[in-house]
Enzyme design. Structure first.
Site, PDB file in Angstrom:
ATOM      1  N   HIS A  88      21.988  29.872 -42.503  1.00 24.53           N
ATOM      2  CA  HIS A  88      21.764  31.285 -42.911  1.00 24.53           C
ATOM      3  C   HIS A  88      20.538  31.043 -44.184  1.00 24.53           C
ATOM      4  O   HIS A  88      20.507  30.052 -45.160  1.00 24.53           O
ATOM      5  CB  HIS A  88      22.938  31.774 -44.059  1.00 24.53           C
ATOM      6  CG  HIS A  88      23.881  32.000 -43.229  1.00 24.53           C
ATOM      7  ND1 HIS A  88      25.400  32.449 -43.680  1.00 24.53           N
ATOM      8  CD2 HIS A  88      23.991  32.464 -41.835  1.00 24.53           C
ATOM      9  CE1 HIS A  88      26.254  32.779 -42.604  1.00 24.53           C
ATOM     10  NE2 HIS A  88      25.326  33.066 -41.507  1.00 24.53           N
TER      11      HIS A  88
ATOM     12  N   HIS B 157      31.398  33.928 -31.351  1.00 27.26           N
ATOM     13  CA  HIS B 157      31.123  33.827 -32.774  1.00 27.26           C
ATOM     14  C   HIS B 157      32.235  33.525 -33.539  1.00 27.26           C
ATOM     15  O   HIS B 157      32.013  33.096 -34.966  1.00 27.26           O
ATOM     16  CB  HIS B 157      30.233  35.140 -33.010  1.00 27.26           C
ATOM     17  CG  HIS B 157      28.996  34.756 -34.014  1.00 27.26           C
ATOM     18  ND1 HIS B 157      28.021  34.008 -33.492  1.00 27.26           N
ATOM     19  CD2 HIS B 157      28.657  35.114 -35.115  1.00 27.26           C
ATOM     20  CE1 HIS B 157      26.979  34.045 -34.394  1.00 27.26           C
ATOM     21  NE2 HIS B 157      27.591  34.644 -35.483  1.00 27.26           N
TER      22      HIS B 157
ATOM     23  N   ARG C 204      25.525  28.325 -33.516  1.00 27.84           N
ATOM     24  CA  ARG C 204      25.781  29.287 -32.397  1.00 27.84           C
ATOM     25  C   ARG C 204      25.714  28.851 -31.072  1.00 27.84           C
ATOM     26  O   ARG C 204      25.334  27.760 -30.780  1.00 27.84           O
ATOM     27  CB  ARG C 204      24.561  30.124 -32.521  1.00 27.84           C
ATOM     28  CG  ARG C 204      24.313  30.633 -34.203  1.00 27.84           C
ATOM     29  CD  ARG C 204      23.075  31.463 -34.251  1.00 27.84           C
ATOM     30  NE  ARG C 204      22.752  31.893 -35.688  1.00 27.84           N
ATOM     31  CZ  ARG C 204      22.136  31.320 -36.695  1.00 27.84           C
ATOM     32  NH1 ARG C 204      21.761  29.870 -36.808  1.00 27.84           N
ATOM     33  NH2 ARG C 204      22.154  31.928 -37.917  1.00 27.84           N
TER      34      ARG C 204
ATOM     35  N   LYS D 183      17.477  29.663 -35.561  1.00 25.83           N
ATOM     36  CA  LYS D 183      16.693  30.975 -35.549  1.00 25.83           C
ATOM     37  C   LYS D 183      15.608  30.833 -36.426  1.00 25.83           C
ATOM     38  O   LYS D 183      15.517  30.141 -37.249  1.00 25.83           O
ATOM     39  CB  LYS D 183      17.737  32.171 -36.092  1.00 25.83           C
ATOM     40  CG  LYS D 183      18.732  32.723 -35.469  1.00 25.83           C
ATOM     41  CD  LYS D 183      19.175  34.233 -36.128  1.00 25.83           C
ATOM     42  CE  LYS D 183      20.333  34.635 -35.312  1.00 25.83           C
ATOM     43  NZ  LYS D 183      20.912  35.795 -36.013  1.00 25.83           N
TER      44      LYS D 183
ATOM     45  N   TYR E 277      32.120  35.433 -46.386  1.00 25.92           N
ATOM     46  CA  TYR E 277      33.418  34.467 -46.113  1.00 25.92           C
ATOM     47  C   TYR E 277      34.201  34.134 -47.253  1.00 25.92           C
ATOM     48  O   TYR E 277      35.393  33.976 -47.084  1.00 25.92           O
ATOM     49  CB  TYR E 277      33.017  32.992 -45.758  1.00 25.92           C
ATOM     50  CG  TYR E 277      32.168  33.422 -44.124  1.00 25.92           C
ATOM     51  CD1 TYR E 277      32.878  33.554 -42.982  1.00 25.92           C
ATOM     52  CD2 TYR E 277      30.873  33.041 -43.889  1.00 25.92           C
ATOM     53  CE1 TYR E 277      32.409  33.920 -41.766  1.00 25.92           C
ATOM     54  CE2 TYR E 277      30.041  33.235 -42.720  1.00 25.92           C
ATOM     55  CZ  TYR E 277      31.009  33.537 -41.626  1.00 25.92           C
ATOM     56  OH  TYR E 277      30.319  33.745 -40.513  1.00 25.92           O
TER      57      TYR E 277
END
Length: 283
Positions: free
Chosen positions: A255, A229, A140, A164, A264
């Site tokens: 993730h 992104h 990111r 994150k 995806y």
């Protein structure tokens, strides 16, 4: 009533100013609807709610979910304050959100983007490095800005990234990125522990990277809409197209759930179908 509810959101639920503003708007719109239809908003039932949902059915599912969340919260407040006996909004489920497939770039478009970058000075070399790293690692923009030079292992082309939820992971980069990093570090005139700097030698901001990407994309004259992104989506899609296991892509993207990565596979399935129809000699 609304003023007290505002205080409840702010001081008891500790919601952000943006969320409070949105919730108040949705509540006021529902109260206005009730008033215009001679309905006491403190004496509603499920049928009234269903009629209101029909009234706002021109909104997207995402917007309707936001409305329901705001009204569910409001009637929780009314219930706790003994203004109502039942929160009927608890009986109403949010609509299913539409899953939009993420946009990604083709190999050709990716090459156009990289070739469009003027890398004759340190800032140009920095910009090329940004694009190379975003594409090669799938990180990111917020993760890229926080990379320190000590986070990079130059011997095995890996970077320690803080994602994150303060979750640390290792991502890898290719030789194009390695060259871009070295070229930039050798050309820049500022000393810093951070990898990506602005033109004043300070740690770059997310907004700064976003503006750099926008300028690059504008210069590349692509026919598709590109956001920062998009490079993350492109990384994931290209990895899966070339046979990388889904679980590995999940780990590289950081993730928490495999379901976040599975979107995806829909993109690659569509790609495979397109390639099949294009190349199958017997139509």
């Amino acid at each position: 009533m609304i003023e007290k509810y505002n205080e409840y959101l702010k001081y008891e639920l500790n919601y952000s100013e943006y969320t409070i503003k949105e919730y108040i708007i949705h509540v006021n719109e529902f109260i206005s609807y009730c008033k215009n239809n001679n309905i006491d908003y403190q004496n509603i039932n499920k049928d009234i709610i269903m009629n209101y949902l029909k009234y706002i059915d021109n909104l997207s599912n995402k917007s309707i979910s936001a409305v329901l969340s705001a009204l569910r919260c409001f009637y929780n407040y009314l219930l706790d304050s003994n203004y109502v006996n039942v929160n009927y909004f608890k009986l109403i489920s949010n609509p299913k959100l539409e899953k939009k497939l993420p946009t990604f770039l083709s190999y050709e478009d990716m090459r156009k983007v990289i070739d469009s970058i003027d890398n004759e000075d340190a800032l140009g070399l920095r910009n090329k490095m940004i694009i190379e790293l975003l594409y090669a690692t799938g990180i990111r923009v917020s993760e890229l800005k926080n990379i320190k030079i000590n986070d990079i292992n130059f011997s095995d082309n890996s970077i320690k990234v803080m994602g994150k939820g303060s979750k640390e992971r290792i991502v890898f980069f290719n030789n194009h990125s390695l060259k871009a990093i070295n070229d930039y570090l050798n050309a820049r005139q500022f000393s810093s522990e951070y990898l990506v700097l602005n033109n004043k030698g300070k740690q770059i901001t997310v907004r700064g990277i976003e503006l750099i990407i926008k300028n690059i994309i504008d210069k590349a004259c692509l026919k598709v809409k590109v956001s920062p992104h998009t490079f993350r989506h492109t990384f994931a899609t290209h990895m899966l197209k070339n046979g990388c296991p889904l679980k590995s892509v999940q780990e590289l993207l950081g993730h928490a759930s495999l379901s976040s990565t599975e979107i995806y596979t829909h993109i690659t399935d569509d790609y495979i179908k397109t390639e099949y129809l294009k190349n199958m000699p017997r139509k």
